[in-house]
Design an enzyme around this catalytic site. Sequence first.
Site, PDB file in Angstrom:
ATOM      1  N   HIS A  72       0.705  -1.099   0.056  1.00 28.97           N
ATOM      2  CA  HIS A  72      -0.079   0.108   0.104  1.00 28.97           C
ATOM      3  C   HIS A  72       0.722   1.308   0.095  1.00 28.97           C
ATOM      4  CE1 HIS A  72      -3.796  -2.014   1.533  1.00 28.97           C
ATOM      5  NE2 HIS A  72      -3.367  -2.420   0.898  1.00 28.97           N
ATOM      6  N   TYR A 201      -9.300   4.453   7.999  1.00 28.57           N
ATOM      7  CA  TYR A 201      -9.521   4.967   9.483  1.00 28.57           C
ATOM      8  C   TYR A 201     -10.522   5.925   9.451  1.00 28.57           C
ATOM      9  CZ  TYR A 201      -4.952   2.785  10.158  1.00 28.57           C
ATOM     10  OH  TYR A 201      -3.755   1.848  10.415  1.00 28.57           O
ATOM     11  N   PRO A 293      -3.407  -0.179  19.254  1.00 29.41           N
ATOM     12  CA  PRO A 293      -2.999  -0.676  17.497  1.00 29.41           C
ATOM     13  C   PRO A 293      -3.580   0.238  16.632  1.00 29.41           C
ATOM     14  CG  PRO A 293      -4.958  -1.596  18.622  1.00 29.41           C
ATOM     15  CD  PRO A 293      -4.450  -1.075  19.800  1.00 29.41           C
ATOM     16  N   LYS A 297       1.791  -0.203  15.139  1.00 32.29           N
ATOM     17  CA  LYS A 297       3.214  -0.291  15.372  1.00 32.29           C
ATOM     18  C   LYS A 297       3.871  -1.427  16.365  1.00 32.29           C
ATOM     19  CE  LYS A 297       4.289   3.408  13.334  1.00 32.29           C
ATOM     20  NZ  LYS A 297       4.594   3.346  11.875  1.00 32.29           N
ATOM     21  N   TYR A 385       3.757   6.766   9.897  1.00 31.08           N
ATOM     22  CA  TYR A 385       3.049   5.396   9.443  1.00 31.08           C
ATOM     23  C   TYR A 385       4.141   4.532   8.857  1.00 31.08           C
ATOM     24  CZ  TYR A 385      -1.030   2.655   8.381  1.00 31.08           C
ATOM     25  OH  TYR A 385      -2.004   1.647   8.302  1.00 31.08           O
TER      26      TYR A 385
END
Length: 391
Positions: A72, A201, A293, A297, A385
């Site tokens: 991604h 998200y 979560p 990470k 990220y």
Amino acid sequence: MRTRVGIIGAGPAGLLLSHLLHRQGIDNVVLELRTREYVEQRQRAGILEHGTAEVLRAAGAGERMDRQGIRHTGVELRFDRRPHRIDLAAGTGGRSVTVYAQTEVVKDLIALREQAGGAVLFEAEALSVDAIDTPAPSVRYRHGGAEHTLDCDVVVACDGFHGIGRRSVPDGLLTVSERTYPFAWLGILADVPPSCDELIYAHHERGFALHSMRSPQVSRLYLQVEPTDSTDNWPDERIWDELDARFATDDGWKLARGPITEKGITPMRSFVAEPMRHGRLFLAGDAAHIVPPTGAKGLNLAVADVALLAQALTQWHTHQDEALLDAYSETALRRVWRAEHFSYTMTSLLHADPAATGFDRRLQLSHLRYVTSSDAASASLAENYTGLPVV
């Protein structure tokens, strides 16, 4: 039994460390409480940072990941009933993340250790870690109905938050920093193709939601729920209806439904124990730190810990130089605290806090609008990220 490095825990951290040490000619033994079948099936994280994927490839554990994993280069923040894409690659000079389940990473690493004749003892319960203040620590363990002792030069605890490793450090020597969040995640696996090409998200007044995937045929989705909630309160139809509400947009996007094969509730906490070393005992992964979560990470921090530790143990083994071992805790904790902050920020940004005021909620929306409209803010999110350098 005698070995150079005793490793407690056959999760991805313990198995990867074992394999990295083996490639440097360092003898090691892994002790794992659970059965091999349990370890290979327990559902955990599924997002690999750019650096984590590179570490696995360099270790010879990337062939199936590269074949089956889903790369991604972006991620979506959804709020105000609108999608907002963060271009990870553009903000980081081409870095990405890979969707590849932790269960598959574990299977790959077990297969590598098996091919190399590595000593991984399943159903081996570590009972105590002794003499860690001496050059000859040991692990007392139960295996095959009898008690045994594993004599080592170094013990590495990769045995998770509830393991014996951290508890073996004498009282008063660890500083613990923690935060418990007023919500949890209800997670499901569903036999239905994902309704998105990249992770979503979603921030919603009814609570956070996340759309992820395990494969082109299997979706992984999450809902924010109360920490005291139970899966008994969430029949399948209610789950899908709530996901529909939280992912709803004004552009006609539709969530595909399918059979739910697994559901569970995960509490949310941040936790750091420092230092990550005492004497000849080293802590890695969840034994030393937990992150909520939201930032994806946990697994990645564990990989970074053991990559760093493998480098330090190799220098010690090859050159009798303990400089990197002495620096391990301080070096690892710099990355840990950066990840803790990012995970906390993502969690606070996206979830509906039951104690939030109207002022707090307006600040959340303002922050979300800034992150999705500013190139600098988007690049900062993308950098965190996709992950900091592993070593």
